[in-house]
Design a protein around this motif. Structure first.
Motif, PDB file in Angstrom:
ATOM      1  N   ARG A 147       0.822  -1.214   0.000  1.00 26.94           N
ATOM      2  CA  ARG A 147       0.000   0.000   0.000  1.00 26.94           C
ATOM      3  C   ARG A 147       0.857   1.266   0.000  1.00 26.94           C
ATOM      4  N   ARG A 148       2.014   1.213   0.634  1.00 25.03           N
ATOM      5  CA  ARG A 148       2.906   2.388   0.627  1.00 25.03           C
ATOM      6  C   ARG A 148       3.459   2.641  -0.778  1.00 25.03           C
ATOM      7  N   ILE A 149       3.766   1.569  -1.483  1.00 26.77           N
ATOM      8  CA  ILE A 149       4.286   1.714  -2.848  1.00 26.77           C
ATOM      9  C   ILE A 149       3.166   2.148  -3.786  1.00 26.77           C
ATOM     10  N   ASP A 150       1.973   1.607  -3.591  1.00 32.75           N
ATOM     11  CA  ASP A 150       0.791   1.929  -4.398  1.00 32.75           C
ATOM     12  C   ASP A 150       0.247   3.278  -3.937  1.00 32.75           C
ATOM     13  N   SER A 151       0.944   4.340  -4.301  1.00 32.16           N
ATOM     14  CA  SER A 151       0.657   5.666  -3.754  1.00 32.16           C
ATOM     15  C   SER A 151      -0.725   6.209  -4.114  1.00 32.16           C
ATOM     16  N   ASN A 152      -1.293   5.796  -5.242  1.00 32.76           N
ATOM     17  CA  ASN A 152      -2.621   6.307  -5.592  1.00 32.76           C
ATOM     18  C   ASN A 152      -3.740   5.403  -5.098  1.00 32.76           C
ATOM     19  N   ILE A 158       0.618  -1.564  -8.572  1.00 31.89           N
ATOM     20  CA  ILE A 158       1.820  -0.731  -8.654  1.00 31.89           C
ATOM     21  C   ILE A 158       2.110  -0.485 -10.128  1.00 31.89           C
ATOM     22  N   GLU A 188       5.026   4.390 -10.130  1.00 31.45           N
ATOM     23  CA  GLU A 188       5.113   4.176  -8.683  1.00 31.45           C
ATOM     24  C   GLU A 188       6.375   3.384  -8.335  1.00 31.45           C
ATOM     25  N   ASP A 235       9.176   5.819  -8.552  1.00 30.37           N
ATOM     26  CA  ASP A 235       9.177   6.674  -7.359  1.00 30.37           C
ATOM     27  C   ASP A 235       9.806   5.958  -6.171  1.00 30.37           C
ATOM     28  N   LEU A 236       9.441   4.681  -5.984  1.00 28.44           N
ATOM     29  CA  LEU A 236      10.000   3.891  -4.884  1.00 28.44           C
ATOM     30  C   LEU A 236      11.515   3.797  -5.008  1.00 28.44           C
ATOM     31  N   SER A 264      13.231   7.000  -4.306  1.00 30.76           N
ATOM     32  CA  SER A 264      13.156   7.393  -2.897  1.00 30.76           C
ATOM     33  C   SER A 264      14.220   6.717  -2.047  1.00 30.76           C
ATOM     34  N   GLY A 276       8.653   5.245   4.415  1.00 28.43           N
ATOM     35  CA  GLY A 276       7.534   5.588   5.294  1.00 28.43           C
ATOM     36  C   GLY A 276       7.364   4.635   6.452  1.00 28.43           C
TER      37      GLY A 276
END
Length: 152
Positions: A26-31, A36, A40, A43-44, A47, A118
């Protein structure tokens, strides 16, 4: 943070860690759409300090996306994580945390990666995690120690 949670975040999960695995997904699946996307994934990786190109993202997505819909769903994510025992995947996971590329994961590096994902984990907790697998007592985790921890 438990040792099983730390192991799962570092790239290996057991069936007991399914709830933690879902949290990471869920943290990776930002929307929050339940999958994923390549952006996304990009982005991971950015980060955690990885400078990947679009071809590398495409290749990674291709490796994980077993139904070839262009996205990684929870089932594919879980299968990829659970199948992460081979040497290459372990090395890739290790490199995610070895930010300076010196072949060792320090408490500072572990804390930075956890924070960027996160995951609430204090520096003190990171010190404890490193110490728990640091067989040679140098204050860091090398690939041999990392591999041993992941294969427990």
């Amino acid at each position: 943070m438990s040792e099983s949670t730390a192991a799962m975040v570092l790239g290996k999960a057991s069936t007991d860690d399914h709830g933690d695995l879902e949290k990471v997904f869920r943290r990776i699946d930002s929307n929050g759409d339940g999958k994923i996307s390549p952006s996304e994934m990009d982005d991971l990786l950015r980060s955690v300090g990885s400078n990947t190109c679009s071809d590398e993202i495409k290749q990674l997505m291709k490796e994980i996306d077993s139904n070839r819909d262009g996205f990684i769903d929870m089932k594919e994510f879980a299968e990829f994580i659970k199948d992460g025992d081979d040497e290459k995947q372990l090395m890739d996971a290790f490199k995610t945390y070895d930010l300076d590329g010196n072949g060792r994961i320090s408490s500072k590096e572990l804390h930075k990666v956890m924070k960027s994902m996160g995951i609430k984990c204090s520096f003190s907790e990171c010190l404890k995690m490193i110490k728990s697998v640091d067989a040679d007592g140098d204050g860091c985790v090398d690939f041999k120690e990392f591999k041993k921890m992941m294969n427990k």
